[in-house]
Design an enzyme around this catalytic site. Structure first.
Site, PDB file in Angstrom:
ATOM      1  N   HIS A  11       0.780  -0.663   0.552  1.00 57.10           N
ATOM      2  CA  HIS A  11      -0.261  -0.362   0.143  1.00 57.10           C
ATOM      3  C   HIS A  11       1.108   1.285   0.025  1.00 57.10           C
ATOM      4  O   HIS A  11       1.939   2.095   0.858  1.00 57.10           O
ATOM      5  CB  HIS A  11      -0.740   0.183   1.342  1.00 57.10           C
ATOM      6  N   ASP A  54       2.957  -7.910   0.097  1.00 55.98           N
ATOM      7  CA  ASP A  54       1.935  -7.409   1.060  1.00 55.98           C
ATOM      8  C   ASP A  54       0.859  -8.192   0.297  1.00 55.98           C
ATOM      9  O   ASP A  54       0.313  -8.046  -0.683  1.00 55.98           O
ATOM     10  CB  ASP A  54       2.109  -5.990   1.612  1.00 55.98           C
ATOM     11  N   ASP A  76      -0.429  -3.892  14.962  1.00 54.56           N
ATOM     12  CA  ASP A  76      -0.482  -3.900  13.565  1.00 54.56           C
ATOM     13  C   ASP A  76      -1.825  -3.892  13.445  1.00 54.56           C
ATOM     14  O   ASP A  76      -3.048  -3.669  12.931  1.00 54.56           O
ATOM     15  CB  ASP A  76       0.224  -4.048  12.628  1.00 54.56           C
ATOM     16  N   HIS A 127      -8.905  -8.928   4.284  1.00 51.66           N
ATOM     17  CA  HIS A 127      -8.488  -9.897   2.901  1.00 51.66           C
ATOM     18  C   HIS A 127      -9.152  -9.493   2.088  1.00 51.66           C
ATOM     19  O   HIS A 127      -9.425  -8.014   1.542  1.00 51.66           O
ATOM     20  CB  HIS A 127      -9.059 -11.220   3.588  1.00 51.66           C
ATOM     21  N   CYS A 157      -5.726  -1.762  13.364  1.00 49.95           N
ATOM     22  CA  CYS A 157      -7.658  -2.199  12.629  1.00 49.95           C
ATOM     23  C   CYS A 157      -8.475  -1.437  13.902  1.00 49.95           C
ATOM     24  O   CYS A 157      -9.684  -0.756  13.943  1.00 49.95           O
ATOM     25  CB  CYS A 157      -8.063  -3.712  12.179  1.00 49.95           C
ATOM     26  N   LYS A 185       4.857  -7.023  14.810  1.00 49.24           N
ATOM     27  CA  LYS A 185       3.422  -6.978  13.568  1.00 49.24           C
ATOM     28  C   LYS A 185       1.916  -7.500  14.068  1.00 49.24           C
ATOM     29  O   LYS A 185       1.126  -6.294  14.693  1.00 49.24           O
ATOM     30  CB  LYS A 185       4.159  -8.013  12.355  1.00 49.24           C
TER      31      LYS A 185
END
Lengths: 485, 485, 485, 485
Positions: free
Chosen positions: A62, A139, A239, A350, A244, A235
């Site tokens: 991203h 990613d 993350d 996802h 989120c 992570k």
């Protein structure tokens, strides 16, 4: 958008939406640097020795402001970098512009078509005739996938002369991948082999990409070493969870301005992402219902006061639906038809197949009303009742907001830098085989440690006596490998 | 922007940013209607009898999507409406466009100058030579202020021939007000008297405006009846509390994308707004420190696990500062100079004087770097350290995000509709004198009741026997006037 | 227990369970003093001047450790004190013993019969032939009730010679009250008149008692001034809310050891007590469902993410039921029959008629199994399914745990001391008529201020300029009377 | 207490505090059974086949009501059982009585001396001359330790004739262990060898015991197979986390009645236990400060809004100190001297050496005032300031309250039953070597699944297609081994 590569005055290639946003991007980049102490520490610690000197790094991740700070950390350590986004909606155009102008070759814009998306991926991998990158930051695994599929096709082509047939699949996206590979075969039938041969390894960011890598490891088809960054504690437990928790409400609010308090929110899946989402919705005053397949995660949800039911139980009474599963077919068009008018349906897990977008788009008589980009109201013909789909079923935090905030991405990306360094430094030692590795715990702890000062924390030090008592080194690592945090 | 009134094809006056956004505004308006059950119930209940037939209503209240639903509720009940915003940054241009095109005379855009702001206010009050509006919907009291100042000036002018002297004040905004009145005197020395004579009353939305009204009541200078909507329970304990709990993080995230978790957030003031803000920051994972002057509110903060200190105690260690006091001089430029680099300073309470913007702007050598509209980094010359000011010190939830969400505004605005109906229906009965009134409790309870169904709630009914036992009517009101909720 | 008054060596009357617990009581009293800064400040501020010199105070209020600190504050200020509990289960016997031995006449023990309860109340009011107390500290209004009923009966007796007939009511408790009064008439037909004549006033602790007082004020039957302590902000918004948030889980855990996380808890009523209870259950990991009659409170519950349903909707699926309404007939025996096996039913609101104990006790074939005192399992004959009733339907936090913790009771009781001082100091000025009063806001703020230091809080001070800007005195009070906090 | 074994009428040995409490214990046992669905399911599933027929099980685990349900599950599956507690304060005497009377040989009471404690442990291992138990259920590893030390001493004795010398250690408790072994050598120099030879294996409950086992495995001294129950997800992420979240406030409230809201609570350690404790304190309204050595755990605390400092930073301003580290020397007597008067110091982590009890007890001039059992105020001579120590520094939730609630213990203990079954069923297959094992994930998931129904949860089922998509079996296990939950 015409798919033509442009060049900066210094001759670096790029393709972005609007180069005039580079100044704006630079300002936000500077703000982000203050929030990303892990990456900035890497620059301080490793910058002087230029460890990536001579390394070509391709990233498929991203293209946000935070990623820009990652890219400039890689270049500060001596690397040459080419980049594309790993999601058609996730690019922040001002970030892309700033990087394209100042630091690396970027091929990314917000709102790519799938065709454009794969063109960008190809460009990011295209280091000229001498082969591809030395390292990949991936990613979701699309860059890795393209190389693996390319190598496979080249082998078949070499043996049989057969080229991939896009018509052999009904997955629209995979058709594009096959087309690209097919067309590449004509110009250079060894293109992906050359890439593979040069490649030192990949470091992969997410659950989904990691799952693909382990599958390839099991099948014996993995072509180069991989470091699983996702499963660093710093992570996945940061993350995925705290990121989120921040970005789900952010995305909901930017996309719909809806009041979350008082609403019924269904969170499908209670893994790290689901835990963050459920916490965010509960804290904002929603009543949260979780759906789960795994009894352990379900019991965790119950212990937090959340109700655990099936989607079917609640589909007609909930206001907000969030998929976080990493699986497909979670919310089907038949579910959507039973929802309340203006129920919000979004995915933060996802791919866009968590939500049955295909079923929705092809539902007879369905009407799509675009409120604004990434916010669509779909109206069913029979009921005249509509639902609101965010980011066309793709990751809503990146599509509707700006993804995860800098601080938590600093944790993730510091893992990436360390993983890339590890792969590069050990490229000749044979330490890494064609397998999937996680970073050792002391590096994981180091990533965390780099982020404490910014938040004013002060760690306690073990005495030698205490360290011996619990059988750990004074300076760590402090936990056994299986520790769950 | 050239200050010229435009007209729709149907002849209605307006001045908005971009009429082409009307369709987008209409789509969001339609979404908001589903979230505003109180207003929609008013349309159903009162629409057929057209109670506002013949009534001219002027509104001075943030011209957002939610306000648009309020305006169209007023017109659905028969009113003719003219509107301006009560804040230079709070207008949503697509909302303004939709209303201007379809429903009412609107004079508002995001990013007005103060000059433009008061021009808009004048336009909203300007119903032609026959006098002003019958009713005012006010927020902060600027429309009411203008009339009161106008009447005062006309009286002096009539007695002495003296006109207001803008130079008599060093408040830049009040200079503009005096200029407007002075200029008006020339064209019509009875303009504000005519307005006053026609006016049935005002319903006021906020704490600040209500404070002004009570002050005028005490001084005996209030010129017409006023209903204090702010102190309806369903306003102050909902909009102020739950609205800000929603819109503070929304504004922070849109303006700065900063990770709130792990940060130290200072909330100045722990009234309803402060309570909402502190809850939001705590829930997002910040460590919250409250500053308070009132020992009762301070003790409430402590009971929620929040630390209560003075600004001085924490100014150099906090990351986010939010003013919610309704007072002035809360964060001074000298405080800002002591802050950490990139500390965020914002106001969600009241006017931009909660933060010492004047002191900041005039600080020698200070540099303003606009990251994006409403997000400025101000760098002090000596330290090269900067702070980030949101919305130029004005209400950050309206300046940086879209204000409070529809559902909670439906509570507030249903009170407004009921207050306006009450003033209008009783205009000839003498029920309301030149005083400030609150709505009776049964109407407050009705507003709440209209919002339960949307959230799936089911109320318990008292039996007659139970009602007698606690000495309340079966159908309410259920609480004594002083009940605090 | 034989109802004989005992005497200490110094001649003070008492009746407690076990005088040997006095040392233990004293130790806990000393701990409590550290947690009750408001009361200790009263001793420091007022003790030297002995303002209560000559005042007789009767208290009818849960005889706990915290109350013991209150009593010794009253005696430290010069008062003579007699005390009883206002609940048959709420006495802590070691507290009663310490006070009886050291400070005041106490008539109270844990587990009184109703007969014993009223005997104790009589004793606390019995200051000898010269009349009753000068002041009453009341909780629930039983001492006040007895005097009012006594006076009424004496008037009838004087006029008609008729004595109260216990058989005239089927309320078992009221039969006892009438019996006491009837028997009193024989020995002294002016006993309650003498009490009434001497009485300076009462300060009342709770919602229920306050409701009775206002009813008497409306009916014109109130015999002496009353200060409503319950509606001090520092009482109802602290004791009721934060006290219950603490003591509900405490009572549940001590009585049943049940895991609260994962359970469904129904909280009947969402006033201050209900808000505290719902918060406690939610925080402990339960899923909370609220029942309400008042739409405003219902909407508040929804905004906190709680579900609002009727008892009927959830009676068969919930695990824990808590009544907090201050009303009667909330959970009936027919509801209990529908509950899950071992559902827990308890009351923290008001009298034991919130739960239909009468209906349960008289249900044909029902079986009561006492697990331990105050924890009974009641088994229905048809289903063999049982429910668990705490504290026999009376206040579970006092019956099953030790009531509210010292710190929050210090707020409540400092209000009591201030109210008693106010009544006593103004006894000859005529300031207080036979009406119900609340304490002025500056005293309420003072109570709060006395509790800040203990928690390390530092208040901000208003500048004169700021105070003028919001039109309040620099030293407070800071809020209008109707402010809701 | 005279250390004489008593016998029931049926001839079963026991030593408990008060056999007359057996009825009370039975009633609470019956309540607990309803809350322990996992154990009750084991009875239903395995009871009929009597898998433990012929098995002798010794348990050394807190002799609470919950453990009683575990014991009766083992006996319901055919086992013969002898039991002792693993903590001198944790026995619930009514539970011990009920089991002693009805089901198994119990040697345990609340408030054992260390001497008594080890006598009980010996008794629980003493199955007569034919050797010891077949299986051990251990908690903290004391039973396992005794056997290992015994075997070691017997080997030395056999070789050299030397017996252990208690004076060789200055650890008071280990002196007792050595004395027991020394005395045993005289009567039977092969006693512990016989035990070892018979033993099929041990299942260990806690972090501390597990740490010892892994240490022995590493050192090659482990004498029999061990199953690490602690690291089942359904144990460590439930019991440690949610159990402590429940029982820390329970213990604090029972021991001190202190108001938690508004206080500063220091939680030393932020592992699973610390996470539960910090959550509990935060939810109860305390301000929580965490101390940590591990940067990852520290960063987790920060993300939850908790402050991370060192003990030194906060020792003089905090009100409550809780150790959860599993390490020693966390709070030293010099720290305690700096604390505020009546600061509460307690341990919920591990042994009583987390708190420097030795240092406190031997501090010159210190005075111990026992408020009630397990609640002591220690006053320092110089300052006359005191601190409150709970449970003499041992596990405060077991010493001051009743330990973890039944539901969460059902998860832990179902793991125990499954582990014991696994060891027993595989006793002849050689599946388990002299190593430490964790249960396979499908059994972990099964334990969770057995607890969902009680809480009304409904699991979602994977379709075959979905299962294939994420490469897991439809019926689980659903996660890779390293998944952290």
């Amino acid at each position: 958008m015409a798919l033509l590569v442009e060049k900066t005055t210094s001759g670096r290639e790029y393709k972005v939406k609007d180069m005039s946003q580079a100044d704006f991007g630079r300002l936000e980049l500077e703000l982000a640097e203050v929030e990303m102490p892990g990456l900035m520490s890497c620059r301080t610690e490793f910058g002087p020795s230029q460890p990536f000197k001579g390394a070509r790094i391709t990233g498929s991740l991203h293209m946000t402001i935070q990623t820009a700070v990652l890219i400039e950390t890689l270049t500060a350590l001596g690397a040459e970098v080419r980049w594309c986004s790993c999601n058609i909606f996730s690019t922040q155009d001002h970030a892309a512009a700033a990087i394209a102008r100042d630091s690396a070759a970027v091929f990314a814009w917000k709102g790519e078509t799938l065709q454009e998306y794969w063109w960008c991926t190809e460009r990011a991998l295209d280091w000229g005739p001498g082969g591809g990158p030395d390292l990949i930051v991936d990613d979701g695994g699309d860059a890795t996938l393209l190389i693996h599929e390319g190598v496979k096709a080249e082998e078949i082509y070499e043996k049989t002369g057969a080229v991939p047939d896009p018509a052999s699949t009904d997955n629209a996206e995979f058709q594009i991948v096959l087309t690209i590979i097919r067309d590449g075969l004509k110009s250079d039938p060894k293109k992906y082999h050359k890439m593979k041969d040069r490649l030192v390894g990949v470091s992969e960011e997410t659950t989904t990409g990691v799952k693909r890598l382990y599958q390839m490891q099991i099948n014996g088809t993995l072509l180069f070493p991989a470091i699983n960054v996702n499963d660093s504690v710093t992570k996945s437990k940061f993350d995925n969870l705290y990121g989120c928790r921040h970005s789900l409400p952010d995305g909901l609010m930017r996309a719909t301005d809806v009041m979350i308090a008082g609403k019924v929110a269904v969170v499908c899946g209670y893994g790290d992402v689901g835990k963050g989402c459920a916490a965010a919705m509960k804290q904002a005053g929603a009543r949260v219902i979780v759906t789960e397949i795994d009894p352990i995660c379900a019991l965790q949800a119950l212990m937090e006061g959340l109700q655990v039911l099936t989607l079917e139980d609640v589909v007609s009474e909930a206001d907000i639906f969030v998929t976080t599963t990493g699986n497909k077919d979670i919310i089907m068009v038949d579910d959507m038809r039973k929802m309340k008018n203006n129920a919000i349906v979004c995915n933060i897990g996802h791919f866009d197949n968590e939500i049955d977008m295909m079923g929705l788009e092809t539902f007879p008589g369905v009407k799509r009303i675009t409120i604004k980009p990434q916010t669509d109201r779909w109206v069913f013909p029979d009921t005249n009742s509509g639902i609101i789909i965010l980011a066309e079923g793709r990751l809503m935090n990146l599509g509707c907001a700006t993804g995860h905030p800098s601080f938590v991405m600093s944790c993730s990306f510091t893992n990436q830098v360390i993983a890339q360094l590890e792969l590069w430094n050990e490229r000749k030692t044979g330490k890494y085989e064609k397998k999937v590795y996680v970073l050792p715990k002391h590096l994981d702890e180091k990533v965390a440690a780099l982020h404490l000062g910014k938040l004013g924390a002060r760690l306690t030090k073990l005495s030698k006596d205490q360290a011996d008592y619990i059988s750990v080194p004074v300076e760590g690592p402090y936990k056994p490998a299986a520790y769950r945090y």
